[in-house]
Scaffold this motif. Structure first.
Motif, mmCIF file in Angstrom:
data_model
loop_
_atom_site.group_PDB
_atom_site.id
_atom_site.type_symbol
_atom_site.label_atom_id
_atom_site.label_comp_id
_atom_site.label_asym_id
_atom_site.label_seq_id
_atom_site.Cartn_x
_atom_site.Cartn_y
_atom_site.Cartn_z
ATOM 1 N N LEU A 27 -6.191 17.175 7.044
ATOM 2 C CA LEU A 27 -6.723 16.018 7.764
ATOM 3 C C LEU A 27 -7.810 15.321 6.948
ATOM 4 O O LEU A 27 -7.828 14.094 6.834
ATOM 5 N N LEU A 28 -8.702 16.093 6.352
ATOM 6 C CA LEU A 28 -9.768 15.509 5.535
ATOM 7 C C LEU A 28 -9.181 14.796 4.317
ATOM 8 O O LEU A 28 -9.622 13.710 3.956
ATOM 9 N N LYS A 29 -8.152 15.368 3.712
ATOM 10 C CA LYS A 29 -7.483 14.723 2.571
ATOM 11 C C LYS A 29 -6.805 13.422 3.009
ATOM 12 O O LYS A 29 -6.847 12.419 2.300
ATOM 13 N N ILE A 85 -11.604 12.142 2.627
ATOM 14 C CA ILE A 85 -12.939 12.735 2.739
ATOM 15 C C ILE A 85 -12.983 13.897 1.758
ATOM 16 O O ILE A 85 -12.336 14.933 1.967
ATOM 17 N N ASN A 86 -13.700 13.681 0.679
ATOM 18 C CA ASN A 86 -13.812 14.695 -0.367
ATOM 19 C C ASN A 86 -15.070 15.513 -0.136
ATOM 20 O O ASN A 86 -16.159 14.954 0.068
ATOM 21 N N LEU A 87 -14.928 16.806 -0.182
ATOM 22 C CA LEU A 87 -16.055 17.701 0.043
ATOM 23 C C LEU A 87 -16.714 18.055 -1.291
ATOM 24 O O LEU A 87 -16.034 18.343 -2.272
ATOM 25 N N GLY A 88 -18.052 18.024 -1.288
ATOM 26 C CA GLY A 88 -18.811 18.466 -2.455
ATOM 27 C C GLY A 88 -19.024 19.971 -2.375
ATOM 28 O O GLY A 88 -18.709 20.614 -1.363
ATOM 29 N N VAL A 142 -17.816 22.649 6.422
ATOM 30 C CA VAL A 142 -16.884 22.112 7.417
ATOM 31 C C VAL A 142 -16.765 23.111 8.555
ATOM 32 O O VAL A 142 -16.576 24.307 8.329
ATOM 33 N N LYS A 143 -16.903 22.591 9.770
ATOM 34 C CA LYS A 143 -16.699 23.431 10.952
ATOM 35 C C LYS A 143 -15.727 22.709 11.858
ATOM 36 O O LYS A 143 -15.973 21.543 12.180
ATOM 37 N N PRO A 144 -14.658 23.298 12.264
ATOM 38 C CA PRO A 144 -14.171 24.624 11.897
ATOM 39 C C PRO A 144 -13.732 24.674 10.432
ATOM 40 O O PRO A 144 -13.637 23.647 9.768
ATOM 41 N N GLU A 145 -13.430 25.839 9.958
ATOM 42 C CA GLU A 145 -13.082 26.039 8.547
ATOM 43 C C GLU A 145 -11.877 25.205 8.137
ATOM 44 O O GLU A 145 -11.034 24.857 8.966
ATOM 45 N N ALA A 146 -11.759 24.930 6.838
ATOM 46 C CA ALA A 146 -10.724 24.046 6.290
ATOM 47 C C ALA A 146 -9.308 24.512 6.614
ATOM 48 O O ALA A 146 -8.405 23.696 6.774
ATOM 49 N N GLY A 147 -9.057 25.791 6.726
ATOM 50 C CA GLY A 147 -7.708 26.307 6.988
ATOM 51 C C GLY A 147 -7.329 26.362 8.461
ATOM 52 O O GLY A 147 -6.213 26.740 8.811
ATOM 53 N N MET A 198 -9.581 17.854 18.845
ATOM 54 C CA MET A 198 -10.464 18.657 18.014
ATOM 55 C C MET A 198 -11.609 17.811 17.460
ATOM 56 O O MET A 198 -11.454 16.647 17.126
ATOM 57 N N SER A 199 -12.809 18.439 17.362
ATOM 58 C CA SER A 199 -13.953 17.814 16.711
ATOM 59 C C SER A 199 -14.245 18.585 15.439
ATOM 60 O O SER A 199 -14.341 19.809 15.446
ATOM 61 N N ILE A 200 -14.395 17.851 14.358
ATOM 62 C CA ILE A 200 -14.652 18.453 13.052
ATOM 63 C C ILE A 200 -15.992 17.941 12.545
ATOM 64 O O ILE A 200 -16.255 16.730 12.539
ATOM 65 N N LEU A 201 -16.857 18.857 12.139
ATOM 66 C CA LEU A 201 -18.184 18.515 11.666
ATOM 67 C C LEU A 201 -18.237 18.746 10.164
ATOM 68 O O LEU A 201 -17.940 19.844 9.690
ATOM 69 N N VAL A 202 -18.591 17.702 9.416
ATOM 70 C CA VAL A 202 -18.713 17.833 7.954
ATOM 71 C C VAL A 202 -20.159 17.668 7.592
ATOM 72 O O VAL A 202 -20.824 16.755 8.010
#
Length: 160
Positions: free
Chosen positions: A130-132, A136-139, A144-149, A156-160
Motif C-alpha cells: 500500500l505504501l509503495k 510513500i518511501n520510508l527512510g 510504520v504501525k502496523p508493521e509493513a508485512g 485500516m489506519s496506518i501510522l508512518v
C-alpha cells in the motif's frame, strides 16, 4: 365457357357458400405467417437471453439477462463500481452465455503521514504494498504501525 363461369364452378366445388375457399386459403396463409413469426421471435429470445454468474466480494448470484456487455449487467443489477474496484472481465467486454463476472471491491484505508491523513482505496495485500502504491518511501529511521508485512483490511489506519 368463359373464365368467370369456370372460376365460379371451381371455387364452389365442395364449399357450402361462395368465396369460402378463398377465405380458408387466406386464413391458412395468415396462420402460417403467424407461426413463422412466433418461431422467429422465440429463436431470437433464446439466442439473446443469457445466464451469467455474478460474483461480488465472494457472493455468487446467477443472473438471466439480455444485456450485451459486462457493464450493463452490473448496472442492471445495481452494482456500483468505485475507484480501484476490479472487474473481471472488463466492463466493456461482450457478454457470453455462462460467463463469470467477478467484482473485487477495493479496501478503504487511512494513512497518517507527517500530521496529514490520506484517505485511500487499494487492492494492495500488505501495508508495504500500500505504501509503495502511493509512493510513500520510508527512510531508515521511519516507523510504520502496523508493521509493513501486515495484511490490509477494510478501514485500516496506518501510522508512518
Amino acid at each position: 365457357m368463359s373464365w368467370k363461369v369456370l372460376l365460379e364452378r371451381w371455387s364452389h366445388q365442395g364449399n357450402k357458400r361462395p368465396g369460402s375457399f378463398r377465405i380458408q386459403g387466406f386464413a391458412v396463409h395468415w396462420a402460417m405467417a403467424a407461426l413463422v413469426l412466433t418461431a422467429t421471435l422465440f429463436g431470437c429470445y433464446a439466442w439473446l437471453n443469457k445466464t451469467v454468474t455474478l460474483v461480488v466480494d465472494g457472493k455468487e448470484t446467477r443472473v438471466k439477462t439480455f444485456s450485451r456487455t459486462v457493464g450493463s449487467v452490473l448496472k442492471g443489477n445495481e452494482v456500483a463500481l468505485l475507484d480501484k474496484d476490479q472487474v473481471t472481465p472488463p466492463v466493456d467486454a461482450s457478454l457470453k452465455k455462462g460467463m463469470v463476472i467477478s467484482v473485487k471491491r477495493a479496501l478503504d484505508a487511512n494513512i497518517s503521514l507527517d500530521e496529514r491523513v490520506l484517505q485511500v482505496r487499494t487492492q494492495s495485500q500488505t501495508v508495504s504494498d500500500l505504501l509503495k502504491e502511493y509512493a510513500i518511501n520510508l527512510g531508515p529511521d521511519d516507523e510504520v504501525k502496523p508493521e509493513a508485512g501486515t495484511p490490509v483490511v477494510q478501514g485500516m489506519s496506518i501510522l508512518v
